[in-house]
Design an enzyme around this catalytic site. Structure first.
Site, PDB file in Angstrom:
ATOM      1  CB  CYS A 102      -0.880  -0.020   1.253  1.00 23.51           C
ATOM      2  SG  CYS A 102      -1.984   1.404   1.384  1.00 23.51           S
ATOM      3  CG  HIS A 144      -5.690  -2.533  -0.863  1.00 22.45           C
ATOM      4  ND1 HIS A 144      -4.604  -3.089  -0.229  1.00 22.45           N
ATOM      5  CD2 HIS A 144      -5.457  -1.188  -0.880  1.00 22.45           C
ATOM      6  CE1 HIS A 144      -3.770  -2.114   0.129  1.00 22.45           C
ATOM      7  NE2 HIS A 144      -4.262  -0.956  -0.270  1.00 22.45           N
ATOM      8  CD  GLU A 145      -6.602   1.028  -3.876  1.00 22.91           C
ATOM      9  OE1 GLU A 145      -6.694   2.051  -3.172  1.00 22.91           O
ATOM     10  OE2 GLU A 145      -5.528   0.431  -4.062  1.00 22.91           O
ATOM     11  CG  HIS A 148      -7.268   2.935   1.347  1.00 22.15           C
ATOM     12  ND1 HIS A 148      -6.351   3.133   2.352  1.00 22.15           N
ATOM     13  CD2 HIS A 148      -6.619   2.218   0.397  1.00 22.15           C
ATOM     14  CE1 HIS A 148      -5.197   2.564   2.020  1.00 22.15           C
ATOM     15  NE2 HIS A 148      -5.332   1.994   0.835  1.00 22.15           N
TER      16      HIS A 148
HETATM   17 NI    NI Z   1      -3.681   1.037  -0.073  1.00 23.62          NI
END
Ligand code: NI
Length: 188
Positions: A102, A144-145, A148
């Site tokens: 990341c 994953h995105e 966030h």
């Molecule tokens: Ni990330």
């Protein structure tokens, strides 16, 4: 366009729940996306979420190149994709473990479990809707995105923190993934 500063783990913006975008086609969101694209390109990432550039809004961009695709049917290359106000639903209960990194956790890598298959929906910059099924690496990147946007970084998704390590050391001392996965199976 401008290069934006990337927030690193520990900055509160990375722990906040990002706000929904009211007007996906607005000039300010287009400007943000252009800057995110430039920043991601400069940093060499696969994806980036707005909170990573200190903007707490529900916007992510990503692209999926050929290099990490699995042989699953819905794991396919994706050109640059912009997701605004994305929503993810898992398909089935299968999970897969793989390495992630990341831009907000520079230098480190970790083995992270993710849903193997997902369905995701989002708004686009031109007022349309993206509605897709994804598997494998494509599904992993989206999870994953989108994490966030809810203040979650990949280390918080890990189940074995011995597998959080510096990328250089991970390369120097490769992990036997088959053995690791067998261990995970035993513990479930
Ligand atoms: Ni990330």
């Amino acid at each position: 366009m401008a290069l934006l500063k990337i927030a690193r783990m520990g900055h509160p913006v990375l722990r906040a729940k990002a706000a929904a975008v009211d007007d996906p086609g607005s000039a300010s969101i287009r400007h943000l996306v252009a800057d995110m694209l430039e920043t991601m390109g400069d940093a060499g990432g696969t994806g980036i979420a707005a909170p990573q550039v200190h903007v707490s809004k529900r916007v992510v961009i990503f692209r999926v190149g050929p290099e990490r695709l699995t042989d699953l049917e819905d794991d396919t290359e994706q050109d640059l994709t912009v997701l605004i106000n994305p929503v993810i639903e898992p398909i089935g209960t299968e999970r897969a473990f793989a390495w992630e990194g990341c831009l907000s956790v520079p230098g480190l890598r970790g083995v992270v479990p993710r849903h193997l298959k997902i369905h995701y929906r989002a708004q686009t910059l031109d007022g349309g809707i993206i509605d897709r099924e994804a598997a494998g690496f494509h599904a992993r990147v989206v999870q994953h995105e989108c994490d966030h946007l809810d203040g979650i970084l990949y280390p918080q998704r890990m189940t074995d923190h011995r597998l959080l390590m510096f990328a250089e050391e991970a390369q120097r001392y490769p992990i036997d993934m088959a053995r690791f996965l067998a261990t995970q199976g035993e513990s479930e």
